[in-house]
Scaffold this motif. Sequence first.
Motif, PDB file in Angstrom:
ATOM      1  N   GLN A 135      -8.587   7.345  -3.888  1.00 44.20           N
ATOM      2  CA  GLN A 135      -7.416   6.267  -3.737  1.00 44.20           C
ATOM      3  C   GLN A 135      -7.078   6.306  -1.849  1.00 44.20           C
ATOM      4  N   PRO A 136      -7.423   5.202  -1.770  1.00 47.00           N
ATOM      5  CA  PRO A 136      -7.733   5.038  -0.211  1.00 47.00           C
ATOM      6  C   PRO A 136      -6.477   5.492   0.842  1.00 47.00           C
ATOM      7  N   ALA A 137      -6.572   5.464   1.810  1.00 44.21           N
ATOM      8  CA  ALA A 137      -5.363   6.065   2.361  1.00 44.21           C
ATOM      9  C   ALA A 137      -3.994   5.017   2.997  1.00 44.21           C
ATOM     10  N   ASN A 138      -4.890   3.094   2.812  1.00 45.38           N
ATOM     11  CA  ASN A 138      -3.954   2.533   2.510  1.00 45.38           C
ATOM     12  C   ASN A 138      -3.365   1.248   1.710  1.00 45.38           C
ATOM     13  N   SER A 139      -3.974   2.310   0.465  1.00 47.31           N
ATOM     14  CA  SER A 139      -4.184   1.646  -0.658  1.00 47.31           C
ATOM     15  C   SER A 139      -3.216   2.011  -1.851  1.00 47.31           C
TER      16      SER A 139
END
Length: 668
Positions: free
Chosen positions: A103-107
């Motif tokens: 899970q990407p940091a800004n996703s």
Amino acid sequence: MKFYIKEIQLLESKTWKLQGFSDGKISSIQAYYNEIREYKHPEQKLDIPFTQDKNSFTALISVDELANLSLPNNQTVWKFKVNGDYPYTNLTTDGPIINKPFQPANSLYQYQFDFPEGILTLVSKPVELVASIDSYTLSTDVMSGMIKINSSLPASDFNAKLILKRRPTPSFYLFHEQQQIIDLGIINDNTVSFSVPVKELSADFLVDNTNILDAMIEVSPNEKKEGLSAFLSIKPDMKPSIPREIEIGAPLFATLRSYVTGSNRLSFYFKKNIQGLISLTQLKESKSDITLQFKLESSFSDSQIVAKRLDKKANTFEYNVEQVWPLKKGLTKYSAQISKKEFLVGPINKPDATWDFFLRSQNMPDLPILVPNTIDLDSSEFFDIANKEFKAQLTKNEFNNLSCFTVAAPKIKEDVTKIAVMGTCFSRNAFNSSPFFNPDYKAFFECSFTQFHSSIISIMTKPVEQINLDKYTDIAKGEKSFVEEDWKKDFFTNLKNSNSDYFLIDLYPDVIRPVIWVNKEAAITLSYVIEQSQLLNDISYERILDHIDNEAYFNEWKGYADQFIEKLTEIIPADRVILNLGGFTTSYYDEDGKVVAYKNKMAIEKNNYFWDRLNNYFLSKLPEARVIDFSKKTYIGDFNYPFGHSFSHFESPYYKDFLKDLIYITKS
């Protein structure tokens, strides 16, 4: 040929590096999926860059590119095809490959490779977004409060939007049409506040008279990107503070009421509040024109009168067709003159149509035209329109607003039967042109004479001194004649002058209504018209013959019935007399279409029992009479009966079948 993955590696640049084996040349690799929403959509495709060295290949998948094409609010399952020829050759694996969810940091999405049946798939799965109302206020000016995000969001800035969505109908709580988006800014500490001026609510929501708006929140990494959305739930301790109602003035003219749905969500009733803002001051009808007069405020400019055709839309309606007339300004009044010859001309009309009238002006919603009680539409009759293809009648709708009803004009035949009617709506309403009854009855019958709500006893007694009925404003203008004709006692004279071919009678007034003896020689029928008026208390009388003792009533009634039949058959041959056996219903369709029993069922059945006795005696004295007998049919009442439901008012098929029986009797 075989193409399979041997290793998956996540690079720091948010890129997956896939290394695999190929036993043939690769010309292309594509990621693809089909969205299934009501139907299967065409594939969404993404070209995957790759390099090949003999039997080895390396492919690079950008997380951002994949995310931009994935479904925003649903799980997306990507597969990978090689060389694109159908049937597809998918990338597969020859054994387990270790990889972890990412899970990407800004996703708001989590990604993970999976291998169902050995086929390489990449699953994009949104986090579960749950939001609730933390505080809430609805005032005359502003709707405001605080929204709590109950899901765990990544440590990054996320933008929130409040979205109001209108349901097409109340039961379609998962489907929406119009929507309005309000930007709420950045979410801080999993909370975000909202403050919406109620006058800025979209007028596009005011489609129907009542509209339901569902409140949702949308969360996204930035304000331009579509994000995840969720309904706003209501915690138990917040429920008491949610129900609120306010009125919103110009330009919306609406009421807004917040409430908690059965699923514990925040929703709103957004209702038009335009009733009674415009009223008629005068309505005149001539053979050629309709003239409408209004007294309007100066704020109404460039106004028009608009007639809109009401078209069914599920369990509500909409307006799509209209005709417009200019509104002329006088010194103190406004008026519109409508030519009957030009009224609803062209292909815009249809049989059994309802047209509602509105006043239209700049920067205002179309306002319905209220018909006050001072304007009497009871005397308004059907008139020819559209080159006599249709007939129209001015009336009031359920909100007491000016309306018009149109029917197909009957084709008049030369052999129309003249029929006289004595009785009530059991018989007379079969000769009504509205759709609920018989729009085409005039093609078969002419109602040559009607005696309404008079008992046989009253008919056979002496005239009664007339009372000035004009002072009784609690009697409708169209019903005063019922009382007058009952008191005059000129029934047989009118019947003879009518030159009727047939005589139709029902004995409802004799079955259920009392008789007031004014003196020893004169009696009148205590009809519902008198009962509902102050006139009831102003009549001087000697005695009342009622139905508390039906046996006593019956014994007195028989003598007058003998006299009535003897005099009737001097005018109408016995085989031209038609007795409608009638009978009351013990149940009806309620406003939801469910069959409901009347609470006084036993009393209704007692009345039916007495009705049978009167019918039997009448036919014993006049055996040649024809009968209409629906006692073996299961007609019941209807909440939507045009003149109000009761145990003496039936569903529409009764009147249509009644007319068919009458045609059979008179034409055979």
